[in-house]
Design an enzyme around this catalytic site. Structure first.
Site, PDB file in Angstrom:
ATOM      1  N   HIS A   7       4.977   2.526  -2.026  1.00  0.00           N
ATOM      2  CA  HIS A   7       5.361   3.243  -0.800  1.00  0.00           C
ATOM      3  C   HIS A   7       6.163   4.526  -1.046  1.00  0.00           C
ATOM      4  CE1 HIS A   7       3.978   0.095   1.714  1.00  0.00           C
ATOM      5  NE2 HIS A   7       4.966  -0.735   1.531  1.00  0.00           N
ATOM      6  N   GLU A  43       7.525   3.838   3.491  1.00  0.00           N
ATOM      7  CA  GLU A  43       6.813   5.088   3.184  1.00  0.00           C
ATOM      8  C   GLU A  43       7.308   6.217   4.091  1.00  0.00           C
ATOM      9  OE1 GLU A  43       2.425   5.056   3.149  1.00  0.00           O
ATOM     10  OE2 GLU A  43       2.516   7.119   3.864  1.00  0.00           O
ATOM     11  N   THR A  78       0.154   7.133   5.405  1.00  0.00           N
ATOM     12  CA  THR A  78      -1.183   6.926   4.829  1.00  0.00           C
ATOM     13  C   THR A  78      -1.963   5.764   5.437  1.00  0.00           C
ATOM     14  OG1 THR A  78      -0.239   5.543   3.091  1.00  0.00           O
ATOM     15  CG2 THR A  78      -0.527   7.872   2.577  1.00  0.00           C
ATOM     16  N   ASN A 114      -1.350  -5.310   8.587  1.00  0.00           N
ATOM     17  CA  ASN A 114      -2.703  -4.933   8.185  1.00  0.00           C
ATOM     18  C   ASN A 114      -3.624  -6.149   8.279  1.00  0.00           C
ATOM     19  OD1 ASN A 114      -4.489  -4.980   5.389  1.00  0.00           O
ATOM     20  ND2 ASN A 114      -4.644  -3.051   6.521  1.00  0.00           N
ATOM     21  N   SER A 119      -2.983  -6.571   1.408  1.00  0.00           N
ATOM     22  CA  SER A 119      -1.878  -7.229   0.698  1.00  0.00           C
ATOM     23  C   SER A 119      -2.288  -8.591   0.138  1.00  0.00           C
ATOM     24  CB  SER A 119      -0.691  -7.391   1.654  1.00  0.00           C
ATOM     25  OG  SER A 119      -1.120  -8.024   2.842  1.00  0.00           O
TER      26      SER A 119
END
Ligand code: SF4
Length: 293
Positions: free
Chosen positions: A77, A133, A169, A230, A272
């Site tokens: 990150h 991040e 991102t 995610n 992940s």
């Protein structure tokens, strides 16, 4: 068993930034000595536990601030400049595993901030407020960048001042485009708007890929930590194309009754989700059918 196919999605699992960070951690751990990691190396507790067993010690920023004469890995990150300054002051050796894509984005934002073109311009980052991040990106502007999390928050920007828009991102490409459109339509005359699509395709491309994979099997096991954002997002994409999709985080959560009568089983996961965990699930399914023979 002869009639059942079990496939692991090749496009699931860690992005190259995370793979790279884990490889660096393993290399350093192999040399011996204590290696600290600033924050969880990946948002998956099983993988964090695996590396912990190898000697990786995860610390938070407060603990980092008190650390001296040690070796610390920075995860994919990235970190704001203050982290590097603290390291220098406290004689901390940095193993920098910041993803090259994130590093490049940090540089661009720093250049934008230092560019002497419009003293009133707003540097805007579309991202999750407080995310590691994003903190690293905002740090490139000495805290001046404005973070917006959604199209809704875009409405609070000052459209009488120039805007330079960047993105974290891992944000949604679709919403980024909506934000661009909204800003374009609302800019006052005489000010400028420039935007940079800095969304990493390692993540953005997963949506069409996982939809295709989920649609091509009659039963899907989506493997992910239950808290991974995610994971939640990609699992909902699976459900849209295949209602027979199930979220699990370990082999013990497999409902064997689902396996009866299945002909084609797909195992996939989030960015992940470690590959070894998906393999573990696949092996457990194989073992179930083997036990029936
Ligand atoms: S999602 Fe992309 S930018 Fe982020 S760590 Fe992974 S490869 Fe790097």
């Amino acid at each position: 068993m002869a009639n059942v196919t079990i496939e692991i999605d090749k496009g699931s699992g860690f992005c190259f930034g995370v793979v790279n960070a884990i490889r660096k951690a393993e290399e350093e751990l192999a040399k011996g000595g204590t290696l600290y990691c600033l924050g969880d190396i990946v948002h998956n507790s099983r993988e964090v536990e695996r590396l912990k067993a190898m000697g990786l010690v995860t610390i938070n920023h407060e603990e980092f601030g008190r650390l001296h004469d040690a070796k610390v890995l920075l995860r994919a990150h990235g970190e704001p400049p203050e982290t590097y300054e603290t390291a220098q002051r406290n004689n901390i050796e940095i193993i920098d595993a910041t993803c090259p894509v994130v590093l490049q984005l940090q540089k661009r934002i720093k250049q934008e901030y230092n560019r002497d073109d419009d003293s009133e311009k707003q540097i805007v980052i579309y991202g999750k407020s407080g995310h590691a991040e994003v903190l690293g990106l905002v740090g490139q502007t000495a805290g001046h960048a404005i973070v917006i999390e959604s199209l809704e928050e875009t409405k609070q920007l000052d459209f009488n001042k120039s805007i330079r828009l960047y993105s974290q991102t891992t944000k949604s490409l679709h919403e980024f485009r909506e934000i661009v459109e909204y800003i374009r339509e609302h800019m006052a005359p005489g000010v400028t708007f420039q935007y940079y699509d800095t969304i990493c395709r390692q993540v953005a491309n997963r949506i069409p890929n996982i939809r295709e994979f989920a649609a091509s099997h009659d039963l899907i096991f989506f493997v992910s930590g239950k808290k991974s954002s995610n994971g939640k997002m990609l699992f909902s994409e699976c459900l849209k194309v295949n209602p027979n999709s199930h979220l699990i985080d370990s082999a013990t959560e497999i409902d064997n009754s689902l396996l009866e009568g299945a002909e084609s089983i797909g195992v996939c996961g989030a960015t992940s989700t470690p590959k070894w965990l998906m393999e573990e699930i696949s092996e457990a399914i194989h073992a179930f059918y083997a036990s029936k023979e």
